[in-house]
Design a protein around this motif. Sequence first.
Motif, PDB file in Angstrom:
ATOM      1  N   ALA A  16       0.797  -1.354   0.422  1.00 28.51           N
ATOM      2  CA  ALA A  16       0.239   0.028  -0.081  1.00 28.51           C
ATOM      3  C   ALA A  16       0.967   1.580   0.073  1.00 28.51           C
ATOM      4  O   ALA A  16       2.107   0.821   0.789  1.00 28.51           O
ATOM      5  CB  ALA A  16      -1.077  -0.006   1.471  1.00 28.51           C
ATOM      6  N   PRO A  17       0.705   2.176  -0.768  1.00 30.97           N
ATOM      7  CA  PRO A  17       1.495   3.299  -1.011  1.00 30.97           C
ATOM      8  C   PRO A  17       0.888   4.223   0.244  1.00 30.97           C
ATOM      9  O   PRO A  17      -0.154   3.912   1.534  1.00 30.97           O
ATOM     10  CB  PRO A  17       0.425   4.138  -1.907  1.00 30.97           C
ATOM     11  N   VAL A  18       1.713   5.221   1.276  1.00 32.32           N
ATOM     12  CA  VAL A  18       1.102   5.886   1.856  1.00 32.32           C
ATOM     13  C   VAL A  18       0.287   7.038   1.749  1.00 32.32           C
ATOM     14  O   VAL A  18       0.244   8.026   0.742  1.00 32.32           O
ATOM     15  CB  VAL A  18       2.486   6.883   2.667  1.00 32.32           C
ATOM     16  N   PHE A  19      -0.485   6.788   2.211  1.00 27.94           N
ATOM     17  CA  PHE A  19      -1.985   6.901   1.407  1.00 27.94           C
ATOM     18  C   PHE A  19      -1.883   8.782   1.294  1.00 27.94           C
ATOM     19  O   PHE A  19      -2.320   9.686   2.128  1.00 27.94           O
ATOM     20  CB  PHE A  19      -3.997   6.793   2.118  1.00 27.94           C
ATOM     21  N   LEU A  20      -1.875   9.074  -0.049  1.00 25.82           N
ATOM     22  CA  LEU A  20      -2.235   9.986  -0.376  1.00 25.82           C
ATOM     23  C   LEU A  20      -1.067  11.703  -0.255  1.00 25.82           C
ATOM     24  O   LEU A  20      -1.442  12.385   0.522  1.00 25.82           O
ATOM     25  CB  LEU A  20      -3.652  11.009   0.195  1.00 25.82           C
ATOM     26  N   ASP A  21      -0.199  10.921   0.331  1.00 23.61           N
ATOM     27  CA  ASP A  21       1.350  11.377   0.674  1.00 23.61           C
ATOM     28  C   ASP A  21       1.938  11.497  -0.422  1.00 23.61           C
ATOM     29  O   ASP A  21       3.250  10.236  -0.242  1.00 23.61           O
ATOM     30  CB  ASP A  21       1.761  11.195   1.816  1.00 23.61           C
ATOM     31  N   ARG A  22       2.656  11.704  -1.417  1.00 22.07           N
ATOM     32  CA  ARG A  22       3.649  11.875  -2.264  1.00 22.07           C
ATOM     33  C   ARG A  22       5.193  11.184  -2.541  1.00 22.07           C
ATOM     34  O   ARG A  22       5.592  10.659  -1.950  1.00 22.07           O
ATOM     35  CB  ARG A  22       3.572  12.832  -3.553  1.00 22.07           C
TER      36      ARG A  22
END
Length: 599
Positions: A16-22
């Motif tokens: 998973a990405p770090v949600f909404l943190d580019r």
Amino acid sequence: MGDRMPVVRAAVVQAAPVFLDRERSLAKALEWIARAAEAGARFVVFPEGFIAAHPVWYHFHAATSRESLRMARELVENAVPVPSPTTEALADAAARHRVYLVMGVCERHARNPGLLHNTQLFFGPDGALLGKHQKVMPTVGERLVHAPGFGDTLRTVPTEFGPVGGLICGEASNPLAVFAVAAQGARIIAVSWPNHFSKNEHGMRDVILMASRAMGYRTNAFVLSAAGTIGPEMRERLPSSAEDAEFLARPGVCGGSVIVDPHDRGPSRQRGDRPRGRRGDAAGGGPGSGRGHLRQAGARLRGPLQPPGGLPAPVVHGPAHPVRGSAAPAGCPGPDLAGRRGRPHGAAGRGGGRREGTVMQPVDRSDMLRALRAQLAIDPKRTAVVLVDAHRGHLDLAVATMPVAPEDAPGVREALARLVRGARAAGVMVVHVVMTHRRLPYPGAESMTNPFWRAVEAAKQSLIPGRRSTIAGHNLEGSPQTETLPELGPEPTDYVIRTKKRLSAFYGTDLEFLLRTHGVETVVLAGINTNTCVLCTAFDAFNRDLRVVVAQDAVASMYGEDLHAFGLQNVARCLGWVLPVDEILALLEAPVGSAKARD
């Protein structure tokens, strides 16, 4: 003994990405790239929208709700322009670890910050941005934030192991999208999938496995499917009800990454929470943990990856809509060409001649090309865009007498239009050079005074593989073929030269006089054909001490992809710079001497 087929180790990242943190998602991606490379992977594929999020909140929140609007704004703010510091960091990681990298991003248009695309970026082991694929038709909640992608990005990119294609989520079950990639000879297809499907759809893991197996079987390609997972930030922000929270906590809702053998052997099997293969390692947490894991497999590709005598794929420095210019034909080696097998580049065999049947192997010139790119700055006041035979005789398939491939014409025309619009906006002179032949009593047209062209016509052969053409009837004075394309002008500020008779735009014309009069030091070349008229013009510009830049996605060759690739290679390694239109326009907008102009 026969040939031994090479083994290619690939990794699909399930995380998973770090949600909404580019920035934090980028840092996480760099860690996974390093871990994959340490495990021996040469290809690394990431999920859909890994930097910095996929708009999965629309599964749980109304489109106009306060929370949806807040997250949509954050998506715009954390989207990735191409090029940008984010893409530079990814390029550096690919070069440092010597891997081919496919990264899912939410792309933000460089000059229209409200325009987003669902995009895969393809990086080579030299750090070059080989191409990008934008999802052609957004689905479900994507339609609220993502614009439809450009069809000319549905292209394979060149690698040392053959063409590699990319698809995003639902495109994996779209027969036309799959065919478009397979028809270009893709040997590996990278598919990026989201974090999860909605509560009302089929299970994502089942869909991924079914679609990947079907694609591998139909295309005879290896399929690398990378699926996302659900991170802690997503578990906190996404649910709008207890039912939503319970859904996101279920085992098996996310993930499902898989690597599929064309014949469905070994690596395609899934067991439990993670797919396992014939020769794989796994690391990190389970699919639902948000920590992610790697799925790896080594697979012996069946069939030669580079046929004897294969020609080079084009060298590109970082395309935005390349993908015309950066797509390699099936069977072409990856980005660079070199000397004979078993000898260093430049070493000669006994007697100095080339032995019959030797295979040209790639030579890594990435350091030179990146160093050259750092030296390039363009002053709009001393630059001219020269359109070489960008006329209806090649690019309007309704009237063309020597047409480019039908699948190439729309993308090239679009890139040419972007180039001239941006050039005029930057105050750059635009010159249209159009080949025009007078009719003659004998031998019928000025073109027929050339002995080779006359021989081609006499032999009733076509210069264009698989399509009819006519040299004797090409671009005769007053014919529709000599007209410029309507989307290109000319505008009142443009110049038009109609005295071109042979391959170079300089030969027999006043182009040099026009450029010198305006103090031009840099020429940006675009048009048809990459390997003849554009290349000859590049040589003549080089010989006149002009700086040469070729717009890689605004050129094409009717002679075939192999010679198109050859033309780009020749310029990039011998004459000048090969850049995509968007990067050229960014250079024209940057102050001369600025970091942006050099980087």
